[in-house]
Design a protein around this motif. Structure first.
Motif, PDB file in Angstrom:
ATOM      1  N   GLN A   1      14.768 -12.119  13.011  1.00 24.45           N
ATOM      2  CA  GLN A   1      13.928 -13.300  12.876  1.00 24.45           C
ATOM      3  C   GLN A   1      12.753 -13.006  11.950  1.00 24.45           C
ATOM      4  N   ALA A   2      12.182 -14.081  11.416  1.00 25.90           N
ATOM      5  CA  ALA A   2      11.000 -13.939  10.565  1.00 25.90           C
ATOM      6  C   ALA A   2       9.868 -13.291  11.353  1.00 25.90           C
ATOM      7  N   GLY A   3       9.224 -12.291  10.769  1.00 24.01           N
ATOM      8  CA  GLY A   3       8.111 -11.618  11.420  1.00 24.01           C
ATOM      9  C   GLY A   3       8.483 -10.335  12.133  1.00 24.01           C
ATOM     10  N   GLU A   4       9.771 -10.067  12.304  1.00 24.05           N
ATOM     11  CA  GLU A   4      10.158  -8.812  12.946  1.00 24.05           C
ATOM     12  C   GLU A   4       9.828  -7.633  12.031  1.00 24.05           C
ATOM     13  N   ILE A   5       9.570  -6.483  12.648  1.00 23.99           N
ATOM     14  CA  ILE A   5       9.122  -5.304  11.900  1.00 23.99           C
ATOM     15  C   ILE A   5      10.299  -4.668  11.159  1.00 23.99           C
ATOM     16  N   LEU A   6      10.098  -4.418   9.866  1.00 20.88           N
ATOM     17  CA  LEU A   6      11.093  -3.719   9.069  1.00 20.88           C
ATOM     18  C   LEU A   6      10.820  -2.218   9.050  1.00 20.88           C
ATOM     19  N   PHE A   7       9.575  -1.829   8.756  1.00 16.82           N
ATOM     20  CA  PHE A   7       9.196  -0.422   8.808  1.00 16.82           C
ATOM     21  C   PHE A   7       7.682  -0.326   8.909  1.00 16.82           C
ATOM     22  N   LYS A   8       7.210   0.885   9.282  1.00 15.65           N
ATOM     23  CA  LYS A   8       5.780   1.121   9.442  1.00 15.65           C
ATOM     24  C   LYS A   8       5.350   2.312   8.605  1.00 15.65           C
ATOM     25  N   LEU A   9       4.124   2.241   8.092  1.00 17.72           N
ATOM     26  CA  LEU A   9       3.503   3.351   7.379  1.00 17.72           C
ATOM     27  C   LEU A   9       2.399   3.956   8.242  1.00 17.72           C
ATOM     28  N   ASP A  10       2.032   5.190   7.925  1.00 12.87           N
ATOM     29  CA  ASP A  10       0.973   5.873   8.655  1.00 12.87           C
ATOM     30  C   ASP A  10      -0.353   5.138   8.431  1.00 12.87           C
ATOM     31  N   PRO A  11      -0.977   4.576   9.502  1.00 12.51           N
ATOM     32  CA  PRO A  11      -2.199   3.787   9.321  1.00 12.51           C
ATOM     33  C   PRO A  11      -3.485   4.609   9.324  1.00 12.51           C
TER      34      PRO A  11
ATOM     35  N   VAL B   1       0.856  -1.187   0.000  1.00 17.42           N
ATOM     36  CA  VAL B   1       0.000   0.000   0.000  1.00 17.42           C
ATOM     37  C   VAL B   1       0.890   1.234   0.000  1.00 17.42           C
ATOM     38  N   ARG B   2       0.323   2.340  -0.414  1.00 18.31           N
ATOM     39  CA  ARG B   2       1.044   3.606  -0.449  1.00 18.31           C
ATOM     40  C   ARG B   2       0.850   4.330   0.877  1.00 18.31           C
ATOM     41  N   GLY B   3       1.927   4.887   1.411  1.00 16.70           N
ATOM     42  CA  GLY B   3       1.798   5.609   2.669  1.00 16.70           C
ATOM     43  C   GLY B   3       3.089   6.276   3.080  1.00 16.70           C
ATOM     44  N   LYS B   4       2.991   7.128   4.087  1.00 16.27           N
ATOM     45  CA  LYS B   4       4.159   7.840   4.607  1.00 16.27           C
ATOM     46  C   LYS B   4       4.823   7.003   5.692  1.00 16.27           C
TER      47      LYS B   4
ATOM     48  N   PRO C   1      -5.257   6.830   7.331  1.00 14.35           N
ATOM     49  CA  PRO C   1      -6.281   6.719   6.273  1.00 14.35           C
ATOM     50  C   PRO C   1      -6.846   5.320   6.135  1.00 14.35           C
ATOM     51  N   PHE C   2      -6.041   4.318   6.388  1.00 17.14           N
ATOM     52  CA  PHE C   2      -6.516   2.937   6.269  1.00 17.14           C
ATOM     53  C   PHE C   2      -7.441   2.578   7.434  1.00 17.14           C
ATOM     54  N   GLN C   3      -7.155   3.113   8.632  1.00 18.27           N
ATOM     55  CA  GLN C   3      -8.033   2.879   9.770  1.00 18.27           C
ATOM     56  C   GLN C   3      -9.391   3.541   9.538  1.00 18.27           C
ATOM     57  N   ALA C   4      -9.397   4.706   8.905  1.00 16.18           N
ATOM     58  CA  ALA C   4     -10.663   5.389   8.617  1.00 16.18           C
ATOM     59  C   ALA C   4     -11.520   4.566   7.652  1.00 16.18           C
ATOM     60  N   ILE C   5     -10.883   3.969   6.654  1.00 13.98           N
ATOM     61  CA  ILE C   5     -11.631   3.134   5.704  1.00 13.98           C
ATOM     62  C   ILE C   5     -12.187   1.902   6.402  1.00 13.98           C
TER      63      ILE C   5
ATOM     64  N   ASP D   1      -5.339  -4.062   3.923  1.00 10.61           N
ATOM     65  CA  ASP D   1      -4.539  -2.869   3.641  1.00 10.61           C
ATOM     66  C   ASP D   1      -4.001  -2.257   4.930  1.00 10.61           C
ATOM     67  N   LEU D   2      -4.816  -2.243   5.971  1.00 10.50           N
ATOM     68  CA  LEU D   2      -4.362  -1.708   7.257  1.00 10.50           C
ATOM     69  C   LEU D   2      -3.224  -2.547   7.813  1.00 10.50           C
ATOM     70  N   GLU D   3      -3.337  -3.853   7.665  1.00  6.01           N
ATOM     71  CA  GLU D   3      -2.281  -4.743   8.154  1.00  6.01           C
ATOM     72  C   GLU D   3      -0.974  -4.530   7.400  1.00  6.01           C
ATOM     73  N   GLN D   4      -1.067  -4.165   6.111  1.00  2.42           N
ATOM     74  CA  GLN D   4       0.133  -3.976   5.305  1.00  2.42           C
ATOM     75  C   GLN D   4       0.882  -2.681   5.634  1.00  2.42           C
ATOM     76  N   THR D   5       0.335  -1.859   6.498  1.00  2.68           N
ATOM     77  CA  THR D   5       1.073  -0.663   6.909  1.00  2.68           C
ATOM     78  C   THR D   5       2.246  -1.007   7.818  1.00  2.68           C
ATOM     79  N   VAL D   6       2.268  -2.243   8.318  1.00  4.06           N
ATOM     80  CA  VAL D   6       3.419  -2.736   9.086  1.00  4.06           C
ATOM     81  C   VAL D   6       4.064  -3.848   8.264  1.00  4.06           C
TER      82      VAL D   6
END
Length: 380
Positions: A86-96, A70-73, A98-102, A218-223
């Motif tokens: 390890q597998a599953g560790e966070i690489l980066f996060k996007l601003d959630p 997804v596109r995000g800041k 707009p996706f939470q509003a949807i 889409d909201l989940e893909q922000t992480v």
């Protein structure tokens, strides 16, 4: 190696000439020289053909381009560069936001759609009641019309029912029949609306549920998480950047943790001698004097220089007749990983086949000599 063989042969010849007191004549000396050339030449040819060696070898690995779906800041990049994760560790996060509003919008629509299902059932029940009432009204008007029509027929001119009254009763019956058909049509519409389902769920509810699932995805893909064990390298992603889901523009490179693998490029004249399971040895420039063992996993069944794909361009001789070698994949021994060398280092590889196996000693000596030379300078 050829010089070593020549010196060894020369020493043997001198010893034989001294011990057996063979005179140095125009026949004995040329015989010894030509015999040496023949013996050394045959040994070198047999060694090169049955136990090939290449300086074009390298450790290869797979890199995984990381990009958001997804596109995000970018609001956070917690991953540590060049550190095992390890597998599953966070690489980066996007601003959630707009996706939470949807997601919240879709949840509201789903709740509204779920409340409509009982209303549809009530509308169907009301339509069935209207149909029942219309049937009763139709039957009442039918009996009244039949009674007037029969009385008129029996009474004739003396009948208490006039022709106009009979006609009025008939029209009332036809109007009731039309109302019944309309009521039945409304009942059918209400029933179809209530029975419109997929997998036991109202279609409108299922449609909005699908939209909600898509919004939650889409909201989940922000992480963005690590796909497996490994590490990330050369990270230029920073907080405040806008990450876009473009396959040609990954925002991060992930190196998965996999078994080490070496690939050597060999001349084609020896590949028919090579097969999976052959023993191999290799050296790397980064570790002079150290020889590692390995096993041939596969002789690649294709050569890239002979490939072409369907397109609108004609391929000329320059495409197909370039210098090429056959690639051989080698699995190194576990000891190789203990040195924690940079991935992608170069080296030299020798493979020992089952043919003329006793000549492999010559190749082993040559490979170790090459490893010692790496103490001074890399020689390829």
């Amino acid at each position: 190696m050829d010089l070593l063989l020549i010196l060894t042969y020369a020493g043997l010849c001198i010893a034989i000439f001294k011990i057996f007191r063979i005179p140095l004549t125009k026949w004995t000396v040329p015989t010894a020289v030509l015999g040496g050339i023949f013996i050394v030449g045959v040994l070198i040819v047999l060694m090169n053909y049955n136990h090939p060696y290449t300086t074009n070898a390298r450790q290869i690995y797979t890199s995984v381009p990381i990009m958001p779906l997804v596109r995000g800041k970018v609001i956070e990049v917690p991953v540590e560069v060049n550190q095992p994760i390890q597998a599953g560790e966070i690489l980066f996060k996007l601003d959630p936001t707009p996706f939470q509003a949807i997601v919240e919008q879709r949840q509201a629509e789903l709740a509204s759609a779920q409340q409509l299902v009982p209303q549809l059932m009530a509308q169907w029940a009301s339509a069935k009641a209207n149909t029942t009432a219309a049937i009763a009204e139709r039957d009442r008007n039918l009996k009244s019309y039949q009674r007037y029509a029969e009385g008129r027929k029996k009474g004739g001119a003396n009948s208490p029912f006039t022709e106009l009254e009979v006609e009025n009763r008939q029209q009332a019956y036809l109007a009731a029949e039309a109302k019944l058909q309309a009521a039945q049509a409304n009942e059918t519409i209400a029933k179809l609306a209530y029975d419109s389902q997929i997998n036991g769920v109202n279609t409108n509810v299922a449609r909005i549920q699908g939209q909600l699932d898509s919004a939650l995805f889409d909201l989940e893909q922000t992480v963005v998480h690590a796909p497996s064990d490994g590490f990330v390298t050369q990270v230029a992603l920073r907080k405040g950047m806008v990450a876009v889901p473009m396959p040609l523009r990954p925002v991060m490179t992930f190196i998965p943790k996999e078994q080490s693998m070496f690939v050597g490029a060999f001349w084609e004249n020896s590949i028919k001698r090579l097969k999976a399971g052959d023993q191999a040895e290799f050296i790397v420039t980064a570790l002079p004097g150290v020889v590692f063992k390995g096993t041939v996993r596969q002789v690649m069944p294709s050569i890239a220089e002979g490939e072409f794909q369907a397109n609108g361009n004609l391929s000329g001789a320059a495409v197909f007749f370039k210098h090429s070698r056959s690639l051989v994949i080698i699995d190194p021994e576990p000891r190789f990983d203990e040195y924690q060398l940079p991935m992608g280092i170069s080296g030299q590889v020798a493979i020992y086949t089952e043919h003329f196996h006793h000549l492999s000693v010559m190749r082993k000596v040559l490979l170790r000599m090459q490893g010692w030379i790496n103490y001074i300078f890399p020689f390829h």
